[in-house]
Write a protein that holds these residues in place. Sequence first.
Motif, PDB file in Angstrom:
ATOM      1  N   ASP A 147      -8.461  10.417   6.330  1.00  0.00           N
ATOM      2  CA  ASP A 147      -7.817   9.357   5.565  1.00  0.00           C
ATOM      3  C   ASP A 147      -6.317   9.278   5.831  1.00  0.00           C
ATOM      4  O   ASP A 147      -5.677   8.300   5.451  1.00  0.00           O
ATOM      5  CB  ASP A 147      -8.081   9.527   4.066  1.00  0.00           C
ATOM      6  CG  ASP A 147      -7.462  10.788   3.493  1.00  0.00           C
ATOM      7  OD1 ASP A 147      -7.212  11.730   4.267  1.00  0.00           O
ATOM      8  OD2 ASP A 147      -7.239  10.838   2.273  1.00  0.00           O
ATOM      9  N   GLN A 176      -1.291   4.520   0.202  1.00  0.00           N
ATOM     10  CA  GLN A 176      -1.888   4.679   1.530  1.00  0.00           C
ATOM     11  C   GLN A 176      -0.824   5.108   2.546  1.00  0.00           C
ATOM     12  O   GLN A 176      -1.083   5.934   3.427  1.00  0.00           O
ATOM     13  CB  GLN A 176      -2.545   3.374   1.984  1.00  0.00           C
ATOM     14  CG  GLN A 176      -3.809   3.039   1.226  1.00  0.00           C
ATOM     15  CD  GLN A 176      -3.524   2.269  -0.066  1.00  0.00           C
ATOM     16  OE1 GLN A 176      -2.375   2.180  -0.518  1.00  0.00           O
ATOM     17  NE2 GLN A 176      -4.570   1.701  -0.649  1.00  0.00           N
ATOM     18  N   PHE A 203      -5.846   1.407   8.832  1.00  0.00           N
ATOM     19  CA  PHE A 203      -5.789   0.754   7.522  1.00  0.00           C
ATOM     20  C   PHE A 203      -4.926  -0.481   7.652  1.00  0.00           C
ATOM     21  O   PHE A 203      -3.828  -0.439   8.218  1.00  0.00           O
ATOM     22  CB  PHE A 203      -5.189   1.710   6.480  1.00  0.00           C
ATOM     23  CG  PHE A 203      -4.952   1.056   5.140  1.00  0.00           C
ATOM     24  CD1 PHE A 203      -5.975   0.982   4.199  1.00  0.00           C
ATOM     25  CD2 PHE A 203      -3.721   0.499   4.822  1.00  0.00           C
ATOM     26  CE1 PHE A 203      -5.770   0.364   2.976  1.00  0.00           C
ATOM     27  CE2 PHE A 203      -3.501  -0.120   3.601  1.00  0.00           C
ATOM     28  CZ  PHE A 203      -4.530  -0.185   2.667  1.00  0.00           C
ATOM     29  N   PRO A 251       0.818  -1.222   0.000  1.00  0.00           N
ATOM     30  CA  PRO A 251       0.000   0.000   0.000  1.00  0.00           C
ATOM     31  C   PRO A 251       0.854   1.275   0.000  1.00  0.00           C
ATOM     32  O   PRO A 251       0.854   2.054   0.958  1.00  0.00           O
ATOM     33  CB  PRO A 251      -0.807  -0.138   1.297  1.00  0.00           C
ATOM     34  CG  PRO A 251       0.101  -0.901   2.217  1.00  0.00           C
ATOM     35  CD  PRO A 251       0.852  -1.866   1.337  1.00  0.00           C
TER      36      PRO A 251
END
Length: 383
Positions: free
Chosen positions: A347, A329, A352, A326
């Motif tokens: 976010d 991310q 996550f 990721p």
Amino acid sequence: MTTTDDQEFREIESAGAPTRFARGWHCLGLLKDFRDGKPHQIKAFGTELVVFQGENDGQLHILDAYCRHMGGNLAKGQVKGDSIACPFHDWRWGGNGRCTGIPYARRVPPVAKTKSWPVLERNGQLFVWHDPENSKPTDEVTIPELPGYGTDEWTDWNWSSIVIEGSHCREIVDNIVDMAHFFYIHFAFPRYFKNVFEGHVAGQFMNSTPRDDIGIGSSYDNPDSRLESEAHYYGPSYMVDVLRNYVGDRLVETDLINCHYPIDNNSFVLMYGARVKKPAGISDERANAMAQKFTDGVKVGFEQDVAIWLDKAPIDNPLLSEEDGPVYQLRRWYQQFYTDIADVTEDMTKRFEFEIDTTRAVESWQAEVDENIAAGRVHRAAR
């Protein structure tokens, strides 16, 4: 995408390095290296700092290095009591940034104050807090205390540092999601790989074994050994990697610190250190030798990374496969430290999780290893 007569191809995009420095705690090194009664000059965050220990209070303090009187370099001065004295006119500055005395003057101007930086002493290391908004650090973003530090159970830190010129420190943070580079750069064989991001913490969980097609150079790297790694960045620049290395029926527990602070927008100081939990029946001398050997191996690994960083292009739009992890991310998580606190979005900080399916990678890499062994091609892992 760019189109030519016969194909489309992807252009590399790069907006350049951030023009500000990250908010958070940054490790400057081992406490013992600053507790010698002398001022220490540190080039960091595009400026100069001075670190000194008070003679009476015993505390370490960090100020801007240049005297607000006539610009003398406090790092070239002397510690006098709990103040640092400028070598130019002997103005004295306390750890809180206030001028504590001017030997030749009747009074100290009420506005005589310089910048004092928040300091944290933890795990035998010195940390400085940086924030362009001048916020104060909170308990929620502090550096965790490592179990057993300062006890006879563990060795002391075996510590090293290196200055990286021509690269931004964000390059090193990408490694926490990069499973594949462990095989190609560090000769490890990742069997399990997972990332978890939440709040100001980014974690990497990895189980690995040594490659069979390398020359073993470390007592840790028994071909039949396996390594369990739990690495976490606490903020933008300080990573603790808890390592459990199983060699036969023996367990070797190691804590690895990987940390850095920026000198400017295009260079940084990379530091790393290891401590080893002393196995039963092992002398202090032997345990310290184990820590030294492990750190020597880590040094080689970082040098391998540095060689890549200095010869690669910065890239904001990497082209990824599912097994690359990721990356985007992680970069959103990392962006919180370069953003005003009021502008940090959900976010960037919400939890996550991403686990890479290593099935294809393991099959492909095992075939490569088998082919290398059959052909007599053996990589030498310098240690």
